[in-house]
Design an enzyme around this catalytic site. Structure first.
Site, PDB file in Angstrom:
ATOM      1  N   VAL A   1     -15.053  -2.044  -1.079  1.00  0.00           N
ATOM      2  CA  VAL A   1     -16.063  -2.983  -0.693  1.00  0.00           C
ATOM      3  C   VAL A   1     -17.388  -2.821  -0.824  1.00  0.00           C
ATOM      4  O   VAL A   1     -18.086  -3.756  -0.982  1.00  0.00           O
ATOM      5  CB  VAL A   1     -15.472  -3.518   0.959  1.00  0.00           C
ATOM      6  CG1 VAL A   1     -15.791  -2.099   1.811  1.00  0.00           C
ATOM      7  CG2 VAL A   1     -16.304  -4.622   1.524  1.00  0.00           C
TER       8      VAL A   1
ATOM      9  N   ARG B   1      -9.812   0.373  11.393  1.00  0.00           N
ATOM     10  CA  ARG B   1     -10.056   1.671  11.016  1.00  0.00           C
ATOM     11  C   ARG B   1     -11.179   2.488  11.779  1.00  0.00           C
ATOM     12  O   ARG B   1     -12.383   2.003  11.413  1.00  0.00           O
ATOM     13  CB  ARG B   1     -10.069   1.963   9.507  1.00  0.00           C
ATOM     14  CG  ARG B   1      -8.862   2.036   8.713  1.00  0.00           C
ATOM     15  CD  ARG B   1      -8.191   3.145   8.672  1.00  0.00           C
ATOM     16  NE  ARG B   1      -6.837   3.000   8.204  1.00  0.00           N
ATOM     17  CZ  ARG B   1      -6.586   2.572   7.087  1.00  0.00           C
ATOM     18  NH1 ARG B   1      -7.466   2.638   6.265  1.00  0.00           N
ATOM     19  NH2 ARG B   1      -5.290   2.180   6.846  1.00  0.00           N
TER      20      ARG B   1
ATOM     21  N   PRO C   1      -4.843  -3.252   6.313  1.00  0.00           N
ATOM     22  CA  PRO C   1      -5.141  -2.946   7.739  1.00  0.00           C
ATOM     23  C   PRO C   1      -6.176  -3.572   8.574  1.00  0.00           C
ATOM     24  O   PRO C   1      -7.448  -3.590   7.892  1.00  0.00           O
ATOM     25  CB  PRO C   1      -5.544  -1.226   7.745  1.00  0.00           C
ATOM     26  CG  PRO C   1      -4.949  -0.989   6.261  1.00  0.00           C
ATOM     27  CD  PRO C   1      -5.159  -2.395   5.243  1.00  0.00           C
TER      28      PRO C   1
ATOM     29  N   ARG D   1       0.710  -1.142   0.055  1.00  0.00           N
ATOM     30  CA  ARG D   1       0.001  -0.073  -0.106  1.00  0.00           C
ATOM     31  C   ARG D   1       0.923   1.353  -0.042  1.00  0.00           C
ATOM     32  O   ARG D   1       0.209   2.296   0.013  1.00  0.00           O
ATOM     33  CB  ARG D   1      -0.892   0.134   1.260  1.00  0.00           C
ATOM     34  CG  ARG D   1      -2.044  -1.191   1.126  1.00  0.00           C
ATOM     35  CD  ARG D   1      -3.023  -0.766   2.166  1.00  0.00           C
ATOM     36  NE  ARG D   1      -3.980  -1.970   1.996  1.00  0.00           N
ATOM     37  CZ  ARG D   1      -5.324  -1.672   2.082  1.00  0.00           C
ATOM     38  NH1 ARG D   1      -5.743  -0.502   2.361  1.00  0.00           N
ATOM     39  NH2 ARG D   1      -6.367  -2.860   1.897  1.00  0.00           N
TER      40      ARG D   1
ATOM     41  N   ASN E   1     -18.233  -3.020  -4.454  1.00  0.00           N
ATOM     42  CA  ASN E   1     -17.967  -4.560  -4.750  1.00  0.00           C
ATOM     43  C   ASN E   1     -18.953  -5.716  -4.473  1.00  0.00           C
ATOM     44  O   ASN E   1     -19.350  -6.503  -5.023  1.00  0.00           O
ATOM     45  CB  ASN E   1     -16.471  -5.123  -4.482  1.00  0.00           C
ATOM     46  CG  ASN E   1     -15.929  -5.843  -5.589  1.00  0.00           C
ATOM     47  OD1 ASN E   1     -16.074  -5.953  -6.627  1.00  0.00           O
ATOM     48  ND2 ASN E   1     -15.268  -6.961  -4.950  1.00  0.00           N
TER      49      ASN E   1
ATOM     50  N   LYS F   1       0.462   9.964  -0.157  1.00  0.00           N
ATOM     51  CA  LYS F   1      -0.407  11.051   0.582  1.00  0.00           C
ATOM     52  C   LYS F   1       0.187  11.450   1.627  1.00  0.00           C
ATOM     53  O   LYS F   1       0.015  12.755   1.984  1.00  0.00           O
ATOM     54  CB  LYS F   1      -1.922  10.288   1.088  1.00  0.00           C
ATOM     55  CG  LYS F   1      -2.539   9.790  -0.050  1.00  0.00           C
ATOM     56  CD  LYS F   1      -3.276  10.918  -0.697  1.00  0.00           C
ATOM     57  CE  LYS F   1      -4.531  10.638  -1.770  1.00  0.00           C
ATOM     58  NZ  LYS F   1      -5.157  11.607  -2.262  1.00  0.00           N
TER      59      LYS F   1
ATOM     60  N   TYR G   1       0.462   4.379  -2.252  1.00  0.00           N
ATOM     61  CA  TYR G   1      -0.793   5.234  -2.090  1.00  0.00           C
ATOM     62  C   TYR G   1      -0.461   5.974  -0.642  1.00  0.00           C
ATOM     63  O   TYR G   1      -0.641   7.290  -0.510  1.00  0.00           O
ATOM     64  CB  TYR G   1      -1.985   4.441  -2.017  1.00  0.00           C
ATOM     65  CG  TYR G   1      -3.247   5.284  -1.724  1.00  0.00           C
ATOM     66  CD1 TYR G   1      -3.720   6.236  -2.678  1.00  0.00           C
ATOM     67  CD2 TYR G   1      -3.847   5.259  -0.384  1.00  0.00           C
ATOM     68  CE1 TYR G   1      -4.858   6.876  -2.680  1.00  0.00           C
ATOM     69  CE2 TYR G   1      -5.026   6.023  -0.231  1.00  0.00           C
ATOM     70  CZ  TYR G   1      -5.622   7.164  -1.232  1.00  0.00           C
ATOM     71  OH  TYR G   1      -6.486   7.634  -1.057  1.00  0.00           O
ATOM     72  N   ASP G   2      -0.058   5.185   0.331  1.00  0.00           N
ATOM     73  CA  ASP G   2      -0.150   5.815   1.553  1.00  0.00           C
ATOM     74  C   ASP G   2       1.001   6.801   1.582  1.00  0.00           C
ATOM     75  O   ASP G   2       0.908   7.778   2.295  1.00  0.00           O
ATOM     76  CB  ASP G   2       0.284   4.470   2.612  1.00  0.00           C
ATOM     77  CG  ASP G   2      -0.728   3.574   2.932  1.00  0.00           C
ATOM     78  OD1 ASP G   2      -1.916   3.682   2.168  1.00  0.00           O
ATOM     79  OD2 ASP G   2      -0.868   2.807   3.541  1.00  0.00           O
ATOM     80  N   GLU G   3       2.252   6.457   1.234  1.00  0.00           N
ATOM     81  CA  GLU G   3       3.366   7.412   1.519  1.00  0.00           C
ATOM     82  C   GLU G   3       3.301   8.636   0.660  1.00  0.00           C
ATOM     83  O   GLU G   3       3.823   9.728   1.004  1.00  0.00           O
ATOM     84  CB  GLU G   3       4.752   6.564   1.085  1.00  0.00           C
ATOM     85  CG  GLU G   3       4.813   5.681   1.996  1.00  0.00           C
ATOM     86  CD  GLU G   3       5.502   6.160   3.499  1.00  0.00           C
ATOM     87  OE1 GLU G   3       4.969   7.175   3.817  1.00  0.00           O
ATOM     88  OE2 GLU G   3       6.173   5.377   4.167  1.00  0.00           O
TER      89      GLU G   3
HETATM   90  N1  UDP Z   1     -13.017  -6.426   1.145  1.00  0.00           N
HETATM   91  C1  UDP Z   1     -13.674  -7.474   1.058  1.00  0.00           C
HETATM   92  N2  UDP Z   1     -14.254  -7.884  -0.399  1.00  0.00           N
HETATM   93  C2  UDP Z   1     -14.371  -6.889  -1.320  1.00  0.00           C
HETATM   94  C3  UDP Z   1     -13.614  -5.661  -1.142  1.00  0.00           C
HETATM   95  C4  UDP Z   1     -13.020  -5.520   0.241  1.00  0.00           C
HETATM   96  O1  UDP Z   1     -13.685  -8.404   2.016  1.00  0.00           O
HETATM   97  O2  UDP Z   1     -15.100  -7.182  -2.124  1.00  0.00           O
HETATM   98  C5  UDP Z   1     -12.430  -5.873   2.260  1.00  0.00           C
HETATM   99  C6  UDP Z   1     -10.691  -5.466   2.413  1.00  0.00           C
HETATM  100  O3  UDP Z   1     -10.078  -6.761   2.434  1.00  0.00           O
HETATM  101  C7  UDP Z   1     -10.595  -4.543   3.390  1.00  0.00           C
HETATM  102  C8  UDP Z   1     -11.961  -3.762   3.473  1.00  0.00           C
HETATM  103  O4  UDP Z   1     -13.040  -4.659   2.978  1.00  0.00           O
HETATM  104  O5  UDP Z   1     -10.445  -5.192   4.644  1.00  0.00           O
HETATM  105  C9  UDP Z   1     -12.123  -2.516   2.827  1.00  0.00           C
HETATM  106  O6  UDP Z   1     -11.571  -2.554   1.761  1.00  0.00           O
HETATM  107  P1  UDP Z   1     -11.775  -1.363   0.614  1.00  0.00           P
HETATM  108  O7  UDP Z   1     -10.744  -1.448  -0.527  1.00  0.00           O
HETATM  109  O8  UDP Z   1     -13.094  -0.693   0.554  1.00  0.00           O
HETATM  110  O9  UDP Z   1     -10.899  -0.287   1.570  1.00  0.00           O
HETATM  111  P2  UDP Z   1      -9.462   0.023   2.188  1.00  0.00           P
HETATM  112  O10 UDP Z   1      -8.816  -1.229   2.433  1.00  0.00           O
HETATM  113  O11 UDP Z   1      -8.910   0.629   1.270  1.00  0.00           O
HETATM  114  O12 UDP Z   1     -10.187   0.691   3.728  1.00  0.00           O
END
Ligand code: UDP
Length: 367
Positions: free
Chosen positions: A220, A315, A312, A175, A223, A182, A178-180
């Protein structure tokens, strides 16, 4: 714009910033990333303010290169001009500019792992180019879209996470691009404030979602929903124990506008919803429940390194700062927000799945 949910959302945002929005009277606002998810909400809100609130409309200039943004929500008009341009390259603009909203970025892990270098360029070079422009134009306010990702995988002692937490971030992990970038974007903002007195503000959004996200965004919520409509099971990555907090777009936009239109130069604010830290399995169950459990939940491994190796664990924002300094208060609960997102998608993409009718009669609060 005809989508009923979006119309309600834009009106709700405009109402919640009714006193602050007067500062935009007759001004020029430059936005980068205007064709993206958050950018569209900004443009629609500014357009609504022009038509319904401001005595003298503001001029909106949007820059986007469409690397992930799909389209603009309204056509060009005398108060709305678009420029197709990659902000990581310098740009000359003749108009006076009063406000800059630096919202260009590649925020979905699927996309930032695909466009690895572009992600760094937009957050670092794109931000620097906009700060240079802000300096030359002597803007009133500049807002930079950072991310809750600057906190990395926070130590549980620092959850909920306040702005003062330095983060637990790998500079070489999946990551990191992206993270660094930002994090460096934030450093650039603070440095331009110190050196050139640019009136910067920084926001760190926590998992903002809502209408206008691409259904193939891969984050998520979109998706889960797009898989439901394709007749697939809901894909929970790994154990589903990771948690996030989700902030519906109207709450987030209210926070962003309050920060932009404030005098808190040099300050950084978390923006999110602190009421709903939820595991991804519980989120999947919430989505299944919305569809009256006519869908299955499936466990799969994270399809890319950003999920499989560097996801992570938790959050959750500490929102004390934005609540006390700006009177921010998130209102939309997760079930309401997801139903709004689904209703928007059904109307927007004319989705015919039999599951679409299941949620037709669900009661939700209008915000
Ligand atoms: N995730 C999941 N199924 C999906 C997409 C994401 O279980 O179809 C999980 C992913 O592993 C993470 C969380 O949902 O733990 C949030 O992912 P997202 O990409 O939405 O945001 P970010 O990880 O950047 O906070």
């Amino acid at each position: 714009m005809k989508n009923k949910i979006l119309i309600e959302d834009i009106r709700a945002i405009a109402e919640s910033i009714s006193s602050e929005s007067r500062k935009l009277n007759g001004k020029t606002v430059l936005i980068t990333g205007g064709a993206g998810f958050l950018g569209k909400y900004f443009i629609l809100t500014l357009d609504y303010l022009n038509k319904n609130v401001l005595e003298k409309p503001c001029k909106i200039i949007s820059i986007d290169n469409f690397i992930t943004g799909l389209n603009y929500p309204i056509g060009e008009n005398s108060n709305f001009k678009t420029i197709k341009h990659d902000v990581s390259k310098p740009i000359k603009i003749d108009d006076d500019i009063d406000f800059i909203i630096s919202a260009a970025g590649i925020a979905s892990p699927e996309f930032y792992r695909k466009f690895v270098i572009e992600t760094i360029d937009v957050a670092v070079l794109g931000t620097k180019n906009m700060l240079e422009l802000a300096k030359r134009k002597k803007v009133e306010s500049f807002i930079f879209f950072s991310s809750s990702e600057v906190y990395g995988d926070p130590d549980p002692q620092f959850i909920p996470t306040p702005e003062t937490y330095f983060g637990n971030v790998s500079c070489i992990g999946p990551r990191a691009n992206y993270d660094e970038s930002k994090r460096l974007g934030e450093t650039l903002c603070i440095s331009y404030r110190q050196t050139h007195k640019v009136p910067v503000k920084i926001v760190r959004p926590f998992n903002v979602y809502g209408p206008g996200m691409r259904l193939d965004d891969y984050r998520v919520i979109p998706n889960f929903i797009s898989n439901v409509f394709k007749g697939n099971s809901i894909p929970v990555y790994g154990t589903g124990n990771n948690t996030r907090t989700f902030c519906y777009a109207t709450d987030a936009l209210t926070g962003f506008f309050k920060v932009l239109l404030s005098d808190y130069n040099g300050e950084v604010f978390n923006v999110g919803n602190d009421n709903n830290e939820i595991s991804m399995l519980a989120l999947a169950k919430t989505v299944a429940d919305i569809f009256d459990n006519n869908v299955k939940i499936g466990y799969v491994s994270g399809p890319i390194d950003a999920y499989a190796e560097a996801d992570p664990k938790r959050r959750c924002p500490d929102l004390s700062k934005i609540k006390t300094m700006l009177g921010y208060k998130p209102k939309v609960d997760i079930t309401t927000g997801i139903i709004r997102f689904i209703r928007w998608a059904i109307e927007e993409f004319n989705i015919k799945s039999p599951l679409a009718s299941v949620i037709k009669d669900k009661e939700i609060e209008t915000n």
